[in-house]
Design an enzyme around this catalytic site. Structure first.
Site, PDB file in Angstrom:
ATOM      1  N   SER A 138      -7.375 -50.273  -0.308  1.00  0.00           N
ATOM      2  CA  SER A 138      -7.281 -51.709  -0.083  1.00  0.00           C
ATOM      3  C   SER A 138      -8.590 -52.139   0.578  1.00  0.00           C
ATOM      4  O   SER A 138      -8.890 -51.707   1.688  1.00  0.00           O
ATOM      5  CB  SER A 138      -6.090 -52.001   0.827  1.00  0.00           C
ATOM      6  OG  SER A 138      -6.072 -53.351   1.214  1.00  0.00           O
ATOM      7  N   LYS A 164      -7.551 -52.424  -4.558  1.00  0.00           N
ATOM      8  CA  LYS A 164      -6.934 -53.706  -4.202  1.00  0.00           C
ATOM      9  C   LYS A 164      -7.976 -54.547  -3.484  1.00  0.00           C
ATOM     10  O   LYS A 164      -8.633 -54.086  -2.563  1.00  0.00           O
ATOM     11  CB  LYS A 164      -5.724 -53.425  -3.316  1.00  0.00           C
ATOM     12  CG  LYS A 164      -5.115 -54.629  -2.659  1.00  0.00           C
ATOM     13  CD  LYS A 164      -3.713 -54.284  -2.140  1.00  0.00           C
ATOM     14  CE  LYS A 164      -3.541 -54.673  -0.682  1.00  0.00           C
ATOM     15  NZ  LYS A 164      -2.177 -54.365  -0.188  1.00  0.00           N
ATOM     16  N   LYS A 166      -8.796 -57.913  -1.378  1.00  0.00           N
ATOM     17  CA  LYS A 166      -8.235 -59.000  -0.575  1.00  0.00           C
ATOM     18  C   LYS A 166      -8.938 -60.300  -0.966  1.00  0.00           C
ATOM     19  O   LYS A 166     -10.175 -60.332  -1.078  1.00  0.00           O
ATOM     20  CB  LYS A 166      -8.452 -58.713   0.910  1.00  0.00           C
ATOM     21  CG  LYS A 166      -7.650 -57.529   1.426  1.00  0.00           C
ATOM     22  CD  LYS A 166      -6.174 -57.849   1.511  1.00  0.00           C
ATOM     23  CE  LYS A 166      -5.413 -56.716   2.195  1.00  0.00           C
ATOM     24  NZ  LYS A 166      -3.974 -57.024   2.330  1.00  0.00           N
ATOM     25  N   ASP A 191      -4.846 -59.144  -3.445  1.00  0.00           N
ATOM     26  CA  ASP A 191      -3.812 -59.399  -2.419  1.00  0.00           C
ATOM     27  C   ASP A 191      -4.253 -60.596  -1.594  1.00  0.00           C
ATOM     28  O   ASP A 191      -5.320 -60.578  -0.966  1.00  0.00           O
ATOM     29  CB  ASP A 191      -3.632 -58.171  -1.525  1.00  0.00           C
ATOM     30  CG  ASP A 191      -2.511 -58.340  -0.493  1.00  0.00           C
ATOM     31  OD1 ASP A 191      -1.850 -59.408  -0.480  1.00  0.00           O
ATOM     32  OD2 ASP A 191      -2.292 -57.403   0.303  1.00  0.00           O
ATOM     33  N   GLU A 216      -0.760 -59.790  -5.365  1.00  0.00           N
ATOM     34  CA  GLU A 216       0.196 -59.547  -4.278  1.00  0.00           C
ATOM     35  C   GLU A 216       0.302 -60.764  -3.368  1.00  0.00           C
ATOM     36  O   GLU A 216      -0.713 -61.318  -2.936  1.00  0.00           O
ATOM     37  CB  GLU A 216      -0.290 -58.324  -3.500  1.00  0.00           C
ATOM     38  CG  GLU A 216       0.646 -57.816  -2.418  1.00  0.00           C
ATOM     39  CD  GLU A 216       0.116 -56.528  -1.775  1.00  0.00           C
ATOM     40  OE1 GLU A 216      -0.673 -55.792  -2.423  1.00  0.00           O
ATOM     41  OE2 GLU A 216       0.474 -56.251  -0.619  1.00  0.00           O
ATOM     42  N   ASP A 241       5.048 -58.587  -1.081  1.00  0.00           N
ATOM     43  CA  ASP A 241       4.880 -57.718   0.090  1.00  0.00           C
ATOM     44  C   ASP A 241       5.657 -58.365   1.244  1.00  0.00           C
ATOM     45  O   ASP A 241       6.849 -58.081   1.436  1.00  0.00           O
ATOM     46  CB  ASP A 241       3.366 -57.573   0.385  1.00  0.00           C
ATOM     47  CG  ASP A 241       3.041 -56.857   1.695  1.00  0.00           C
ATOM     48  OD1 ASP A 241       3.951 -56.525   2.457  1.00  0.00           O
ATOM     49  OD2 ASP A 241       1.830 -56.626   1.977  1.00  0.00           O
ATOM     50  N   LYS A 265       6.834 -51.274   2.274  1.00  0.00           N
ATOM     51  CA  LYS A 265       6.311 -50.727   3.528  1.00  0.00           C
ATOM     52  C   LYS A 265       7.522 -50.453   4.406  1.00  0.00           C
ATOM     53  O   LYS A 265       8.255 -51.398   4.737  1.00  0.00           O
ATOM     54  CB  LYS A 265       5.407 -51.744   4.240  1.00  0.00           C
ATOM     55  CG  LYS A 265       4.145 -52.111   3.484  1.00  0.00           C
ATOM     56  CD  LYS A 265       3.343 -53.163   4.235  1.00  0.00           C
ATOM     57  CE  LYS A 265       2.085 -53.519   3.449  1.00  0.00           C
ATOM     58  NZ  LYS A 265       1.361 -54.658   4.061  1.00  0.00           N
ATOM     59  N   GLY A 293       0.434 -50.113   2.939  1.00  0.00           N
ATOM     60  CA  GLY A 293      -0.059 -49.523   4.185  1.00  0.00           C
ATOM     61  C   GLY A 293      -0.293 -50.591   5.230  1.00  0.00           C
ATOM     62  O   GLY A 293      -0.390 -51.785   4.908  1.00  0.00           O
TER      63      GLY A 293
HETATM   64  O1  OSB Z   1      -1.150 -56.935   3.028  1.00  0.00           O
HETATM   65  O2  OSB Z   1      -1.057 -54.917   2.457  1.00  0.00           O
HETATM   66  C1  OSB Z   1      -1.384 -55.760   3.289  1.00  0.00           C
HETATM   67  C2  OSB Z   1      -3.216 -54.106   6.212  1.00  0.00           C
HETATM   68  C3  OSB Z   1      -2.720 -54.838   7.282  1.00  0.00           C
HETATM   69  C4  OSB Z   1      -1.851 -55.868   7.027  1.00  0.00           C
HETATM   70  C5  OSB Z   1      -1.465 -56.173   5.709  1.00  0.00           C
HETATM   71  C6  OSB Z   1      -1.930 -55.420   4.657  1.00  0.00           C
HETATM   72  C7  OSB Z   1      -2.857 -54.395   4.908  1.00  0.00           C
HETATM   73  C8  OSB Z   1      -3.480 -53.589   3.870  1.00  0.00           C
HETATM   74  C9  OSB Z   1      -3.995 -52.237   4.317  1.00  0.00           C
HETATM   75  O3  OSB Z   1      -3.669 -53.979   2.745  1.00  0.00           O
HETATM   76  C10 OSB Z   1      -3.614 -51.123   3.449  1.00  0.00           C
HETATM   77  C11 OSB Z   1      -3.937 -49.806   4.102  1.00  0.00           C
HETATM   78  O4  OSB Z   1      -3.264 -49.409   5.087  1.00  0.00           O
HETATM   79  O5  OSB Z   1      -4.869 -49.155   3.637  1.00  0.00           O
HETATM   80 MG    MG Z   2      -0.175 -57.067   1.194  1.00  0.00          MG
END
Ligand code: OSB
Ligand code: MG
Length: 375
Positions: A138, A164, A166, A191, A216, A241, A265, A293
């Protein structure tokens, strides 16, 4: 049977190798809540609460979770005999709203204790079938489309099976397009962490041309209904999510057509039992799931890896190796990925599969509490 007689809480600080920026905030140093659970028969297991520093992902933070575990969760489990770890979710759900991450930290630790007692790897105890799991990365919001394309290319070069990206308004289509141009065949997804509304439907529809696996959580953190409306305008599958906090919300998503994939999660849904219920339901409904994660340390990662070994976790998870996050993890062995983009599920020992580096954890600890039955 499980009967806890002590839960120790501690907060450690662990600096990320690089700041992680999402649409709702940025983090450079994780404040991590670790739990050490003791069973009356002597078994000990560690777990992690994934609540963040700020209430920008969910309403929980490490501070609310600390308080909720002390005041509400621990009194419901300390000294209480559970026949099986699967009974804990319901005991914590009854007349006790929210605080899923606080509940999950204790519930997962009890699964870890049960695995230790049974002499089984956690992945086997919960019904995992995989020996290796597929790993994705991510990537936080980058400074430019070119910077993102370079990061994404490096990640694919290292073997990651999914990247992924952001996104947020103003840093979306051009960014994803740059990554797609650099990586015509890679598995890419975006995401948004709730950064859009239905007014942005046209912008989000432009992502349809970029052949993404999914988008996402584009809309509000607790929304299902508007996602259903948006999905009708997108070819790209929506993955939820934040909105999926229980089995019932997963059922709502499917019933209303609000998405076609779920990111599970365990912290967000109250632990492993709830995660498994969502997994089983999605398997029946032909909805693929993958393990998300929360920038976990090696302790929380152990639970995610075990979960991701279940059969319907058919897409690569946000389950990167330790070195992607930390100069040094707090567990040994550290979590590693091979060049084929997979991570081994620890199957050679009972419990969660990693040892804690106690000296290091003590040095990183900034706060402690020991919770016991008051006799
Ligand atoms: O939206 O998936 C998410 C990390 C903190 C809060 C929200 C998210 C995330 C990540 C991190 O995308 C994923 C990872 O732990 O590598
Ligand atoms: Mg997410």
């Amino acid at each position: 049977m499980i009967r806890l007689d002590q839960i120790s809480l501690r907060e450690i600080r662990l600096a990320l190798k690089e700041p992680f920026k999402i649409s709702s905030g940025v983090v450079s140093e994780r404040r991590i809540l670790l739990l050490e659970l003791h069973d009356a028969d002597g078994a000990v297991c560690w777990s992690e609460c994934v609540a963040g520093e700020w209430p920008n992902y969910s309403s929980e933070t490490i501070d609310t979770a600390w308080m909720a575990i002390e005041a509400y969760v621990a009194p419901r489990v300390l000294g209480v005999a559970f026949d099986a770890p699967g009974d804990v979710y319901e005991a914590l759900d009854r007349d006790f709203r929210g605080h899923e991450m606080a509940k999950a930290a204790v519930e997962m630790g009890i699964w870890g204790i049960a695995a230790t007692q049974a002499g089984l790897p956690l992945a086997r105890l919960i019904g995992g079938v995989r020996e290796r799991i597929a790993v994705g990365i991510s990537l936080g919001i980058q400074s430019s489309p070119a910077a993102l394309a370079a990061k994404a290319s490096a990640a694919i070069g290292e073997g990651y099976q999914k990247v992924k990206i952001k996104i947020e308004p103003g840093r979306d289509v051009a960014y994803v397009r740059a990554a797609r141009a650099a990586l015509p065949d890679a598995e890419l997804m975006a995401d948004a962490n709730n950064a859009y509304t239905l007014d942005d439907t046209e912008t989000l529809a432009q992502l349809d041309d970029l052949d993404l696996m999914m988008i996402e959580q584009p809309l509000a953190h607790d929304d299902i209904v508007r996602h259903a409306e948006l999905q009708r305008h997108l070819r790209t599958p929506i993955c939820l999510d934040e909105s999926i906090t229980s089995l019932e919300r997963a059922q709502d998503m499917v019933t209303l057509g609000a998405g076609r994939i779920i990111n599970i999660k365990p912290g967000r849904v109250g632990g492993l039992t709830s995660s498994i219920m969502i997994h089983d339901y999605c398997e029946e409904m032909d909805i693929p799931v993958w393990c998300g994660g929360m920038l976990e340390s090696g302790v929380g990662r152990a639970y995610n890896v075990a979960l991701a070994s279940l059969p319907n976790f058919s897409l690569p998870g946000d389950l990167s190796p330790s070195r992607r996050y930390w100069a040094q993890d707090i567990v040994s062995p550290e979590w590693t990925m091979t060049s084929d983009g997979t991570m081994g599920v620890p199957l050679d020992r009972p419990g969660i599969g990693v040892e804690l580096d106690l000296d290091r954890i003590n040095a990183l600890t900034v706060r402690r509490a020991v919770l016991r039955l008051s006799k």
